[in-house]
Motif scaffolding. Structure first.
Motif, mmCIF file in Angstrom:
data_model
loop_
_atom_site.group_PDB
_atom_site.id
_atom_site.type_symbol
_atom_site.label_atom_id
_atom_site.label_comp_id
_atom_site.label_asym_id
_atom_site.label_seq_id
_atom_site.Cartn_x
_atom_site.Cartn_y
_atom_site.Cartn_z
ATOM 1 N N ASP A 1 0.829 -1.207 0.000
ATOM 2 C CA ASP A 1 0.000 0.000 0.000
ATOM 3 C C ASP A 1 0.867 1.263 0.000
ATOM 4 O OD1 ASP A 1 0.278 -1.338 2.696
ATOM 5 O OD2 ASP A 1 -0.255 0.667 3.369
ATOM 6 N N GLY A 2 2.017 1.226 0.675
ATOM 7 C CA GLY A 2 2.878 2.417 0.675
ATOM 8 C C GLY A 2 3.329 2.754 -0.722
ATOM 9 N N SER A 3 3.806 1.756 -1.452
ATOM 10 C CA SER A 3 4.303 2.035 -2.800
ATOM 11 C C SER A 3 3.164 2.393 -3.745
ATOM 12 C CB SER A 3 5.112 0.852 -3.347
ATOM 13 O OG SER A 3 4.297 -0.262 -3.529
ATOM 14 N N THR A 4 1.981 1.866 -3.509
ATOM 15 C CA THR A 4 0.857 2.094 -4.423
ATOM 16 C C THR A 4 0.130 3.405 -4.115
ATOM 17 O OG1 THR A 4 0.521 -0.299 -4.445
ATOM 18 C CG2 THR A 4 -1.258 1.061 -5.326
ATOM 19 N N VAL A 5 -0.289 3.526 -2.866
ATOM 20 C CA VAL A 5 -1.172 4.630 -2.465
ATOM 21 C C VAL A 5 -0.387 5.939 -2.345
ATOM 22 C CG1 VAL A 5 -2.618 5.413 -0.533
ATOM 23 C CG2 VAL A 5 -2.729 3.057 -1.277
ATOM 24 N N ASP A 6 0.884 5.816 -1.923
ATOM 25 C CA ASP A 6 1.667 7.034 -1.667
ATOM 26 C C ASP A 6 2.723 7.273 -2.752
ATOM 27 O OD1 ASP A 6 0.169 7.441 0.624
ATOM 28 O OD2 ASP A 6 1.570 6.383 1.919
ATOM 29 N N ILE A 7 3.891 6.638 -2.601
ATOM 30 C CA ILE A 7 5.031 7.070 -3.419
ATOM 31 C C ILE A 7 4.878 6.740 -4.906
ATOM 32 C CG2 ILE A 7 6.397 4.996 -2.912
ATOM 33 C CD1 ILE A 7 8.878 6.838 -2.813
#
Ligand SMILES: Cc1ncc(C[n+]2csc(CCOP(=O)(O)OP(=O)(O)O)c2C)c(N)n1
Ligand code: SF4
Ligand SMILES: [Mg+2]
Length: 316
Positions: free
Chosen positions: A111-117
């Motif tokens: 989710d960090g790589s998808t939703v944010d960065i």
């Protein structure tokens, strides 16, 4: 849609390609490892073994690969934390130039790589309708680096960067992003949510998506025993509770429109899901914020309405 029962164990299925094989270093009970294994196995089967996978940095990449070896039974590339969709677009373009578009391309990340960065690269991929299936494994925080909040962390959740102290009760409500809805707003051919709480449904959606041309997005709920604070034997039960209380709706959308959702026959109160996880323990202690459970129940109730989880809608 497939039902909620897992009819046989994964290991007992003789036709399973085992694309994510033994030897990886995921924690015991890791929902992400299970989700990835099921998703990539389903894609492998549906594409007759012709797939290539691009993996963003995160737990899945770290536990499945320690150079020069990895646990994947497919061609597999590690990209950066934020650029998996762009790298996958390049892989798909290269294959097209070689008349090999029968090799289906997957990009995957947490989710960090998808939703944010990676959000900018993902939006660009959707905008161009590149021929890639993107899979997000959502464990609702940056697990690989020590459980920091992401744009997918639920309200009032305790993470390493949203510790409840004094008047602060954990992750601020009214923050975060809903990427399945953002993907739908791009009007791409196929968007779905899935969960390791319903593996037949997950595999059905991946099998369908992999052979659709253009951009596809599947958002998979993958509980993390370490980051959420529950026993490693409870991963699938926790995922099922999230579905049954309405906090994680299962649905499909085509060309920006909702076309199918999994009905919840007897919804359970959100409290049944929250109480069994230590990341929510402060919501039930003596300094609990007022009506914390009500905030979650409101989200679940709205999901019931928005995704028609009471009546469901037909798949045809
Ligand atoms: C540009 C950049 N910033 C930060 C990092 C450090 N980093 C590696 S993985 C990760 C968290 C991954 O979180 P998520 O995408 O949710 O995957 P998870 O580990 O939870 O499965 C971070 C912050 C990095 N590798 N590159
Ligand atoms: S921290 Fe969570 S997501 Fe990462 S390997 Fe462990 S259980 Fe899986
Ligand atoms: Mg994560």
């Amino acid at each position: 849609m497939a039902d909620l029962t897992l009819k046989s164990t994964l290991q007992s299925q003789s036709d399973r390609p085992n694309t994510l094989t033994s030897g990886h270093r995921a924690c015991q009970g890791c929902g992400e490892a299970l989700g990835a294994r099921c998703a990539i196995d389903a894609a492998f089967r549906a594409a007759n073994g012709k797939i290539a996978v691009v993996n963003a940095t995160g737990c899945l990449e770290v536990f499945s690969c320690s150079f020069p070896e990895n646990s994947w039974g497919t061609p597999w590339l590690h990209s950066l934390f934020g650029n998996a969709p762009a790298v996958a677009t390049g892989v798909a373009a290269a294959l097209r130039n070689q008349n090999k578009s029968d090799v289906r391309v997957i990009a995957q990340g947490g989710d960090g790589s998808t939703v944010d960065i990676g959000m900018g690269c993902l939006s660009g991929m959707f905008d161009r309708n590149d021929d890639v299936l993107y899979i997000c494994y959502d464990n609702q925080a940056y697990m690989n680096t020590g459980v920091q909040r992401s744009g997918a962390t639920p309200p009032l959740t305790r993470t390493a960067t949203t510790m409840p102290v004094k008047d602060y009760s954990g992750n601020d409500p009214q923050t975060g992003k809903n990427v399945p809805l953002i993907a739908m707003a791009h009007g791409i051919p196929y968007v779905a949510t899935a969960s390791i709480g319903n593996i037949p449904d997950l595999e059905e959606k991946v099998s369908k998506a992999i052979n659709i041309r253009g951009s596809k997005y599947i958002h998979i709920h993958v509980p993390c025993p370490l980051g959420w604070g529950f026993p490693t034997s409870e991963t699938i039960r926790i995922a099922k509770l999230a579905i049954r209380c309405g906090l994680f709706p299962l649905f499909e959308a085509e060309n920006g429109k909702l076309v199918g959702s999994s009905m919840i026959e007897s919804p359970i109160p959100v409290e049944d899901y929250l109480r069994v996880q230590r990341r929510f323990a402060h919501l039930f202690g003596k300094n609990a914020p007022p009506d914390a459970v009500g905030i979650f129940q409101k989200i679940a109730n709205e999901n019931m309405e928005k995704y028609r989880l009471n009546g469901g809608i037909s798949d045809d």
